[in-house]
Design a protein around this motif. Structure first.
Motif, PDB file in Angstrom:
ATOM      1  N   ILE A 158     -15.570   1.897 -34.890  1.00 41.97           N
ATOM      2  CA  ILE A 158     -15.611   1.965 -33.423  1.00 41.97           C
ATOM      3  C   ILE A 158     -15.031   3.300 -32.964  1.00 41.97           C
ATOM      4  CG2 ILE A 158     -13.364   0.848 -33.096  1.00 41.97           C
ATOM      5  CD1 ILE A 158     -14.594  -0.630 -30.678  1.00 41.97           C
ATOM      6  N   SER A 159     -15.637   3.887 -31.952  1.00 38.83           N
ATOM      7  CA  SER A 159     -15.115   5.140 -31.408  1.00 38.83           C
ATOM      8  C   SER A 159     -13.902   4.834 -30.527  1.00 38.83           C
ATOM      9  CB  SER A 159     -16.194   5.852 -30.589  1.00 38.83           C
ATOM     10  OG  SER A 159     -16.463   5.135 -29.403  1.00 38.83           O
ATOM     11  N   TYR A 160     -13.076   5.846 -30.313  1.00 37.88           N
ATOM     12  CA  TYR A 160     -11.904   5.654 -29.458  1.00 37.88           C
ATOM     13  C   TYR A 160     -12.330   5.326 -28.036  1.00 37.88           C
ATOM     14  CZ  TYR A 160      -9.291   7.589 -33.364  1.00 37.88           C
ATOM     15  OH  TYR A 160      -8.757   7.807 -34.600  1.00 37.88           O
ATOM     16  N   LYS A 161     -13.422   5.932 -27.592  1.00 39.70           N
ATOM     17  CA  LYS A 161     -13.929   5.659 -26.247  1.00 39.70           C
ATOM     18  C   LYS A 161     -14.366   4.195 -26.125  1.00 39.70           C
ATOM     19  CE  LYS A 161     -17.216   7.525 -22.916  1.00 39.70           C
ATOM     20  NZ  LYS A 161     -18.276   8.517 -22.707  1.00 39.70           N
ATOM     21  N   GLY A 167       3.473  -1.831 -37.787  1.00 36.79           N
ATOM     22  CA  GLY A 167       4.915  -1.806 -37.987  1.00 36.79           C
ATOM     23  C   GLY A 167       5.544  -0.473 -37.639  1.00 36.79           C
ATOM     24  N   THR A 168       6.817  -0.504 -37.339  1.00 32.53           N
ATOM     25  CA  THR A 168       7.539   0.700 -36.985  1.00 32.53           C
ATOM     26  C   THR A 168       7.797   1.507 -38.241  1.00 32.53           C
ATOM     27  OG1 THR A 168       8.612  -0.507 -35.217  1.00 32.53           O
ATOM     28  CG2 THR A 168       9.609   1.572 -35.866  1.00 32.53           C
ATOM     29  N   THR A 169       7.440   2.768 -38.190  1.00 28.58           N
ATOM     30  CA  THR A 169       7.680   3.675 -39.309  1.00 28.58           C
ATOM     31  C   THR A 169       8.418   4.887 -38.788  1.00 28.58           C
ATOM     32  OG1 THR A 169       5.639   4.848 -38.948  1.00 28.58           O
ATOM     33  CG2 THR A 169       5.533   2.967 -40.453  1.00 28.58           C
ATOM     34  N   GLU A 170       8.907   5.693 -39.712  1.00 25.42           N
ATOM     35  CA  GLU A 170       9.652   6.879 -39.319  1.00 25.42           C
ATOM     36  C   GLU A 170       8.782   7.807 -38.481  1.00 25.42           C
ATOM     37  OE1 GLU A 170      11.724  10.509 -41.656  1.00 25.42           O
ATOM     38  OE2 GLU A 170      12.036   8.495 -42.459  1.00 25.42           O
ATOM     39  N   LYS A 171       7.540   8.007 -38.903  1.00 25.81           N
ATOM     40  CA  LYS A 171       6.630   8.868 -38.155  1.00 25.81           C
ATOM     41  C   LYS A 171       6.345   8.283 -36.779  1.00 25.81           C
ATOM     42  CE  LYS A 171       2.154  11.148 -38.588  1.00 25.81           C
ATOM     43  NZ  LYS A 171       0.946  11.261 -39.377  1.00 25.81           N
ATOM     44  N   ALA A 172       6.144   6.989 -36.714  1.00 27.35           N
ATOM     45  CA  ALA A 172       5.839   6.342 -35.432  1.00 27.35           C
ATOM     46  C   ALA A 172       7.043   6.399 -34.496  1.00 27.35           C
ATOM     47  CB  ALA A 172       5.403   4.904 -35.654  1.00 27.35           C
ATOM     48  N   ASN A 173       8.262   6.305 -35.049  1.00 29.70           N
ATOM     49  CA  ASN A 173       9.452   6.337 -34.206  1.00 29.70           C
ATOM     50  C   ASN A 173       9.556   7.639 -33.423  1.00 29.70           C
ATOM     51  OD1 ASN A 173      10.441   3.807 -34.756  1.00 29.70           O
ATOM     52  ND2 ASN A 173      11.645   4.480 -36.515  1.00 29.70           N
ATOM     53  N   LYS A 174       9.123   8.755 -34.011  1.00 26.22           N
ATOM     54  CA  LYS A 174       9.163  10.031 -33.315  1.00 26.22           C
ATOM     55  C   LYS A 174       8.226  10.017 -32.116  1.00 26.22           C
ATOM     56  CE  LYS A 174      10.257  12.504 -37.550  1.00 26.22           C
ATOM     57  NZ  LYS A 174       9.743  13.382 -38.585  1.00 26.22           N
ATOM     58  N   GLU A 175       7.101   9.345 -32.253  1.00 27.83           N
ATOM     59  CA  GLU A 175       6.111   9.291 -31.189  1.00 27.83           C
ATOM     60  C   GLU A 175       6.419   8.208 -30.156  1.00 27.83           C
ATOM     61  OE1 GLU A 175       3.410  11.314 -30.896  1.00 27.83           O
ATOM     62  OE2 GLU A 175       4.180  12.420 -32.619  1.00 27.83           O
ATOM     63  N   ILE A 232      -5.231   6.322 -27.228  1.00 30.85           N
ATOM     64  CA  ILE A 232      -5.453   5.482 -28.413  1.00 30.85           C
ATOM     65  C   ILE A 232      -5.584   6.346 -29.656  1.00 30.85           C
ATOM     66  CG2 ILE A 232      -7.057   3.865 -29.521  1.00 30.85           C
ATOM     67  CD1 ILE A 232      -7.682   2.815 -26.665  1.00 30.85           C
ATOM     68  N   ARG A 233      -6.333   7.449 -29.551  1.00 28.83           N
ATOM     69  CA  ARG A 233      -6.502   8.347 -30.698  1.00 28.83           C
ATOM     70  C   ARG A 233      -5.149   8.889 -31.155  1.00 28.83           C
ATOM     71  NH1 ARG A 233      -6.054  13.369 -30.858  1.00 28.83           N
ATOM     72  NH2 ARG A 233      -6.383  13.673 -28.630  1.00 28.83           N
ATOM     73  N   ARG A 234      -4.339   9.369 -30.207  1.00 25.12           N
ATOM     74  CA  ARG A 234      -3.025   9.906 -30.578  1.00 25.12           C
ATOM     75  C   ARG A 234      -2.154   8.829 -31.218  1.00 25.12           C
ATOM     76  NH1 ARG A 234      -3.694  12.608 -25.627  1.00 25.12           N
ATOM     77  NH2 ARG A 234      -2.464  11.027 -24.558  1.00 25.12           N
ATOM     78  N   TRP A 235      -2.213   7.608 -30.690  1.00 23.33           N
ATOM     79  CA  TRP A 235      -1.398   6.531 -31.238  1.00 23.33           C
ATOM     80  C   TRP A 235      -1.864   6.167 -32.643  1.00 23.33           C
ATOM     81  CZ3 TRP A 235      -2.251   1.365 -32.664  1.00 23.33           C
ATOM     82  CH2 TRP A 235      -1.084   0.626 -32.916  1.00 23.33           C
ATOM     83  N   ASN A 264       4.601   7.451 -25.753  1.00 21.66           N
ATOM     84  CA  ASN A 264       3.302   6.809 -25.534  1.00 21.66           C
ATOM     85  C   ASN A 264       3.446   5.432 -24.910  1.00 21.66           C
ATOM     86  OD1 ASN A 264       2.846   4.578 -27.605  1.00 21.66           O
ATOM     87  ND2 ASN A 264       3.529   6.255 -28.925  1.00 21.66           N
ATOM     88  N   VAL A 265       2.419   5.089 -24.136  1.00 18.32           N
ATOM     89  CA  VAL A 265       2.433   3.840 -23.382  1.00 18.32           C
ATOM     90  C   VAL A 265       2.187   2.620 -24.263  1.00 18.32           C
ATOM     91  CG1 VAL A 265       1.739   4.934 -21.230  1.00 18.32           C
ATOM     92  CG2 VAL A 265      -0.013   4.067 -22.771  1.00 18.32           C
ATOM     93  N   ILE A 266       1.642   2.827 -25.446  1.00 18.65           N
ATOM     94  CA  ILE A 266       1.343   1.700 -26.333  1.00 18.65           C
ATOM     95  C   ILE A 266       2.615   1.160 -26.964  1.00 18.65           C
ATOM     96  CG2 ILE A 266       0.088   1.011 -28.423  1.00 18.65           C
ATOM     97  CD1 ILE A 266      -2.059   3.107 -27.604  1.00 18.65           C
ATOM     98  N   ASP A 267       3.529   2.049 -27.348  1.00 17.56           N
ATOM     99  CA  ASP A 267       4.773   1.620 -28.001  1.00 17.56           C
ATOM    100  C   ASP A 267       5.929   1.393 -27.035  1.00 17.56           C
ATOM    101  OD1 ASP A 267       4.003   1.511 -30.719  1.00 17.56           O
ATOM    102  OD2 ASP A 267       4.127   3.685 -30.880  1.00 17.56           O
ATOM    103  N   SER A 268       5.929   2.059 -25.910  1.00 16.94           N
ATOM    104  CA  SER A 268       7.098   2.044 -25.036  1.00 16.94           C
ATOM    105  C   SER A 268       6.783   1.493 -23.642  1.00 16.94           C
ATOM    106  CB  SER A 268       7.651   3.469 -24.903  1.00 16.94           C
ATOM    107  OG  SER A 268       8.661   3.520 -23.933  1.00 16.94           O
ATOM    108  N   MET A 269       7.427   0.397 -23.290  1.00  9.93           N
ATOM    109  CA  MET A 269       7.269  -0.174 -21.960  1.00  9.93           C
ATOM    110  C   MET A 269       7.826   0.778 -20.900  1.00  9.93           C
ATOM    111  SD  MET A 269       6.193  -2.483 -19.937  1.00  9.93           S
ATOM    112  CE  MET A 269       5.971  -4.139 -20.528  1.00  9.93           C
ATOM    113  N   GLU A 270       8.919   1.488 -21.226  1.00  9.78           N
ATOM    114  CA  GLU A 270       9.502   2.421 -20.261  1.00  9.78           C
ATOM    115  C   GLU A 270       8.522   3.530 -19.900  1.00  9.78           C
ATOM    116  OE1 GLU A 270      12.683   3.279 -22.758  1.00  9.78           O
ATOM    117  OE2 GLU A 270      13.701   1.401 -22.295  1.00  9.78           O
ATOM    118  N   VAL A 271       7.825   4.061 -20.892  1.00  4.69           N
ATOM    119  CA  VAL A 271       6.830   5.101 -20.629  1.00  4.69           C
ATOM    120  C   VAL A 271       5.670   4.507 -19.836  1.00  4.69           C
ATOM    121  CG1 VAL A 271       5.186   6.707 -21.696  1.00  4.69           C
ATOM    122  CG2 VAL A 271       7.475   6.455 -22.652  1.00  4.69           C
ATOM    123  N   ALA A 272       5.249   3.305 -20.213  1.00  6.29           N
ATOM    124  CA  ALA A 272       4.153   2.639 -19.498  1.00  6.29           C
ATOM    125  C   ALA A 272       4.514   2.438 -18.025  1.00  6.29           C
ATOM    126  CB  ALA A 272       3.825   1.301 -20.160  1.00  6.29           C
TER     127      ALA A 272
END
Length: 186
Positions: A113-116, A11-19, A131-134, A23-31
């Motif tokens: 599971i590792s990020y790799k 879910g979208t949170t205040e912390k996630a909104n800043k990121e 993935i780790r940053r997200w 990032n390509v995971i949350d934003s189609m424009e960045v992707a």
């Protein structure tokens, strides 16, 4: 991870909104900016190059230089090849809305599971670092550490694993890290 925590995680949170802008995971424009046909071509060729490299490890300088070579090769490719990579780009971008759910599904299957490995499970849709940053940007994210032993050096760890078991000694560690050996009664 239970369903409630999973939903909070996605879910979208205040912390996630800043990121979200970055990032390509949350934003189609960045992707769309990151996953160009040229970048996908270079990444694919670079992955093949690294796998087939006879050297055990390649430096970042070598990898960056090779990426430039592949970028130049792409620019000189014929239109059919470029159209093929444009189709791969569209296919890659079509996965973007599903990636959050796929990450969560993989984390539910294997919580350690590792990020790799997670990146590999997603067919390298994005890098392990992305993935780790997200994941770490999600509100409520925390790591569970099973066992933390402060002030344990490699030497002490080796002694703990071999000496006191093999020789019947107990090793007591003082707060200063000094080792005191006592004979164990057998």
């Amino acid at each position: 991870m239970d369903e409630l925590h999973a939903n909070l995680f996605i879910g979208t949170t205040e912390k996630a909104n800043k990121e979200e802008e970055n990032n390509v995971i949350d934003s189609m424009e960045v992707a769309e900016k990151i996953f160009t046909a040229r970048n996908l071509y270079c990444s694919s060729r670079l992955r093949e190059y690294v796998i087939s490299a006879e050297e055990e490890s390649l430096s970042n300088t070598q990898i960056c230089a090779q990426r430039k070579v592949f970028a130049n090769i792409y620019e000189n490719e014929n239109e059919n090849i470029k159209q093929e990579w444009e189709a791969k780009r569209r296919e890659h971008l079509s996965m973007q809305p599903k990636i959050k759910g796929l990450i969560m599904e993989e984390l539910r299957k294997n919580k350690s599971i590792s990020y790799k490995s997670l990146s590999g499970a997603l067919n390298f849709w994005c890098s392990a670092d992305t993935i780790r940053r997200w994941v770490t940007s999600r509100e409520g994210f925390s790591l569970y550490t099973e066992r933390v032993i402060p002030k344990v050096t490699r030497e002490i760890r080796k002694l703990q694993n071999t000496c006191h078991i093999a020789k019947g000694h107990q090793i007591e560690l003082r707060e200063s890290g000094e080792r005191v050996e006592e004979s164990a009664e057998i």
